[in-house]
Every structure is written in structure tokens, then in C-alpha cells.
Design an enzyme around this catalytic site. Structure first.
Site, mmCIF file in Angstrom:
data_model
loop_
_atom_site.group_PDB
_atom_site.id
_atom_site.type_symbol
_atom_site.label_atom_id
_atom_site.label_comp_id
_atom_site.label_asym_id
_atom_site.label_seq_id
_atom_site.Cartn_x
_atom_site.Cartn_y
_atom_site.Cartn_z
ATOM 1 N N GLY B 38 0.797 -1.224 -0.030
ATOM 2 C CA GLY B 38 -0.096 -0.078 -0.220
ATOM 3 C C GLY B 38 0.910 1.243 0.072
ATOM 4 O O GLY B 38 2.058 1.339 -0.242
ATOM 5 N N ASN B 39 0.013 2.316 0.318
ATOM 6 C CA ASN B 39 0.995 3.482 0.274
ATOM 7 C C ASN B 39 0.372 4.605 1.208
ATOM 8 O O ASN B 39 -0.780 4.205 1.564
ATOM 9 C CB ASN B 39 1.491 4.108 -1.057
ATOM 10 C CG ASN B 39 0.127 4.915 -1.886
ATOM 11 O OD1 ASN B 39 -0.524 5.790 -1.243
ATOM 12 N ND2 ASN B 39 -0.360 4.205 -2.818
ATOM 13 N N ARG B 40 0.894 5.520 1.534
ATOM 14 C CA ARG B 40 0.511 6.448 2.548
ATOM 15 C C ARG B 40 -0.552 7.572 2.180
ATOM 16 O O ARG B 40 -0.836 8.456 3.020
ATOM 17 C CB ARG B 40 1.436 7.208 3.321
ATOM 18 C CG ARG B 40 2.552 6.022 4.019
ATOM 19 C CD ARG B 40 3.530 6.705 4.826
ATOM 20 N NE ARG B 40 4.540 5.485 5.237
ATOM 21 C CZ ARG B 40 4.306 4.725 6.207
ATOM 22 N NH1 ARG B 40 3.475 4.932 7.117
ATOM 23 N NH2 ARG B 40 5.068 3.649 6.560
#
Lengths: 236, 236
Positions: B38-40
Site C-alpha cells: 500500500g501507500n500512505r
């Protein structure tokens, strides 16, 4: 008279004087400043256990990865991101009487994490993600020698051969109990409000009926009351 | 009288009859049933843009990855997980007049994703995670031929040499504008409520002052009003 006695015990709390450590949620392992490897643990079960233990009078520290939940009332909550940070927060809390490791801790961290965002380069192959084993929080707590909690409870989140994998985990980690649940996507356990678990102890395997995560937490908390029995908080 | 005229225009909405597509949030790329990359991205900026366009009268579809935000009022929201799902949802919405690609789409997907949870085996090396390029949503929308939106706006989230990378992205993707922002952890942009951006157009680069994500969204929405100018919704 018996009722009054029971009420008196509950008011004091059967876990009064007991120090409890609970882990919850996923860990995030950075790939670079924006990307990470995560998992679908919502933290609902772990947070419910922390709440249930606190309601029974325990002094609870909850060490949680990134979740969408509010911190439970009456619980000291410590927020961490990575498995390594979670281990550090747990070890810093010892000695405790009981540890419940409900977090879905990443087995691996990214050993070649980058300080800058990795760029997609035209024509270049995708970057390699190199993994290395994370510290094993459950095994570490189970082996912590003189500081070992009287009772160490692990969770096993499996998608196949759940009991076989969970039983093997009990032996491998050296913990006292394993709460085994099936987190196959079809069960809706990850992120959902219900859970169907087996409690695996040295004495055998108990299937628990499907119940809300709050009810699973209550039942587990009362089992912890039974198990600690004569064992009083270290400070008393 | 002028005030009444302005109020009348606002009531109708300067983007009345305009169809807008906005992407927001991260994408999650599965490694196995429980783990993902995932990413932020929090989705705050993208969701704010969808809201701002809707308030100005546009018919907005928001295609969002997994976020902790509620669906914006007055917007049709479509929830997706992976980059491939996001592309499909976007293409299914064409033709639109304007597309704003604010999502932090994963550049790579996991090509050897597993149907069962990967087990940590004692003594065995960590599993290999093999990456393959994801479809490029911004470039695809910018190249969509007869169905190309009149205006295609991309975002560039960089941690270093922000303007250089963003300018190159404008050329490479074939979009009309890039909103460039620095998402280095120290800026607090990812997950925070403020943003400091540059708007990069074919005419040049404009630094915008630090502002709330809601205000950046408002300003961008009004710039879209200007840019669409005579160009009316395709359906009118």
C-alpha cells in the site's frame, strides 16, 4: 448475599493488580517513504481484548499498529508502525502478568528499503523488494526468562488448515495458548465485527461458537481470570 | 445587480453540465489474502477536489482506493482496491469533460501473488515478491483518443527534485496539468490537512502558497472553471 459478594468482586475487578500487555492491528513495513507492506488486520479483536481486560480491573497497555480505531478507554495505548517498533514497545513494558499478542505482525521487513521514493523508470525492470525476517514478538515474550509473563497468548490467523497450523505455532513459539481463526476472505473476519475461533491450550482444542469480537474478548478475558487464579499481580 | 447575477450563476453552478472524474486515495496490491503493498495517501486531497467540483455544479464520479474518509456528499463514489480495478472504473465512466487523477496509484503490482497466506518456514529464505508494472491510469486517460477528457490533471507526489520530476511527468503522461507536491515525511502532507503545491501547466509553473487541502481543492476547481471556459458539457 452471594450476589453482593459477586458484585463486590466485580467492583474491585477480578484482575485488579494484574498487569496486561495486548498487541493489536497490523504492522507496516516501509518500502520507501510512501510505500509499505501492510496487512488487513483491523485491530478490532485486539482492541476489544484490551478493553475487556481493563473492565475486569487489569492495568492494560495496548501496543497497536496503524488502525482506524479510537484508543480504548481506561487503557494505556502506544502507537507503533513496524514490527521492530512493536517489539521494542512490548519489551519496554515487561514485567507483565499476561501478554495477549493479537497483532498481525509482519513476518518480514524490507531489508532494502529506500530513503527516497522509488521511481518508475521507462524501460527499466521493476525494483527488487528484498525481505528479511522480522523479530518474532510472540516467541520473544514466551522466552523472556525471568521476565516471562505468567500467561502468554498468541493468535494464529490462517487461511487453510487452521488448527494444524495453529497447533504447530503453539509448539514453535512456546506460548501457552493460541487463539486460532480463519481469516480467509470469505469469512469476513479481517475488518468484520465477528469472529469464529478455536482456543488451543496445552490441554486441548476448544471450538468457540461464532460471536462478536467483543464477546470473544469477554470470554477470553474471563478465561484469563481463571488461568491466573492464585497468581496475583507481581506488584502485590 | 451584479451581486444578484453572480449569485444566480453560483446557484446554477459554473460547472453545471460538466462531467468530472476524480481519483483519490492509495491502491492496495495484494501479496496474498492478508498482505498487500500500500501507500500512505490518505485521499484527503482527492476527496476535497471531488467535493469542490460538485459544489460548483459538476456531476462528479470519485473513484477511490481504500481510505478512512466518508464518501463526499453530492458525489458518486466508486470504491476499488487495485490499480487495475481503478483503471477499469475510470474507463467505464468516459466520456467526461475533466479528469483529476489525485490517487496515489501503485506503479507496480505483485505478479506472483498467492491465493493462500504465505507461511514463514523455519530456515527457509523469505519469499520473493515479484513486481510487474501496473497500467498507467493518467497516461491512459490522456491518450484516450476521441474520449479524451478536455482537461486531464495529474498529481505528482515526490520526495526529492519535485519540480523536475513533475515537469517530466507532464511530458511523459501527455496530461494538461500536473499538481506537484512534496510528500517527504517531514512535510506531513500524506495524511495531513495541509498541502504545498505547484501547478505545472504547458504555460509554466505556479507556486501556490501552503493552504488547507480544502482550499487547494477550491482553487483548483476554479482554475478548472476557467480552463473549461467555453467548453460545455458534452451532453448539452
Amino acid at each position: 448475599e452471594i450476589l453482593a459478594l459477586v458484585e463486590g468482586l466485580l467492583a474491585a475487578g477480578p484482575l485488579r493488580g494484574v498487569k496486561a500487555l495486548v498487541t493489536s492491528g497490523p504492522t507496516f513495513e516501509p518500502i520507501d517513504p510512501v510505500r509499505f507492506i501492510g496487512n488487513r488486520s483491523s485491530g478490532k479483536q485486539g482492541h476489544a481484548i484490551a478493553s475487556a481486560l481493563a473492565r475486569l480491573g487489569a492495568e492494560v497497555t495496548l501496543v497497536t499498529g496503524p488502525v482506524r480505531l479510537t484508543d480504548p478507554a481506561g487503557v494505556t495505548t502506544v502507537h507503533v508502525e513496524t514490527a521492530r517498533e512493536m517489539l521494542g514497545a512490548c519489551l519496554g513494558r515487561l514485567p507483565v502478568d499476561v501478554a495477549v499478542c493479537a497483532a498481525a505482525v509482519a513476518d518480514w521487513t524490507v531489508s532494502n528499503a529506500s530513503k527516497e521514493k522509488r521511481k518508475k523508470e521507462a524501460g527499466a525492470p521493476p525494483p527488487a523488494i528484498e525481505l528479511a525476517p522480522n523479530p518474532d514478538i510472540l516467541a520473544t515474550l514466551s522466552e523472556s526468562g525471568g521476565a516471562r509473563p505468567h500467561l502468554v497468548v498468541g493468535f494464529a490467523a490462517e487461511t487453510e488448515r487452521v488448527l494444524e497450523h495453529a497447533g504447530a505455532k503453539l509448539e514453535r513459539k512456546g506460548c501457552d495458548w493460541i487463539v486460532a481463526n480463519d481469516v480467509s476472505p470469505a469469512t469476513g473476519t479481517f475488518g468484520g465485527d465477528f469472529n469464529t475461533v478455536h482456543l488451543i491450550t496445552r490441554a486441548g482444542t476448544e471450538p468457540w461458537p461464532r460471536a462478536s469480537k467483543a464477546d470473544v474478548a469477554e470470554r477470553l478475558a474471563w478465561r484469563i481470570v481463571d488461568a491466573l487464579g492464585g497468581h496475583k499481580g507481581e506488584q502485590e
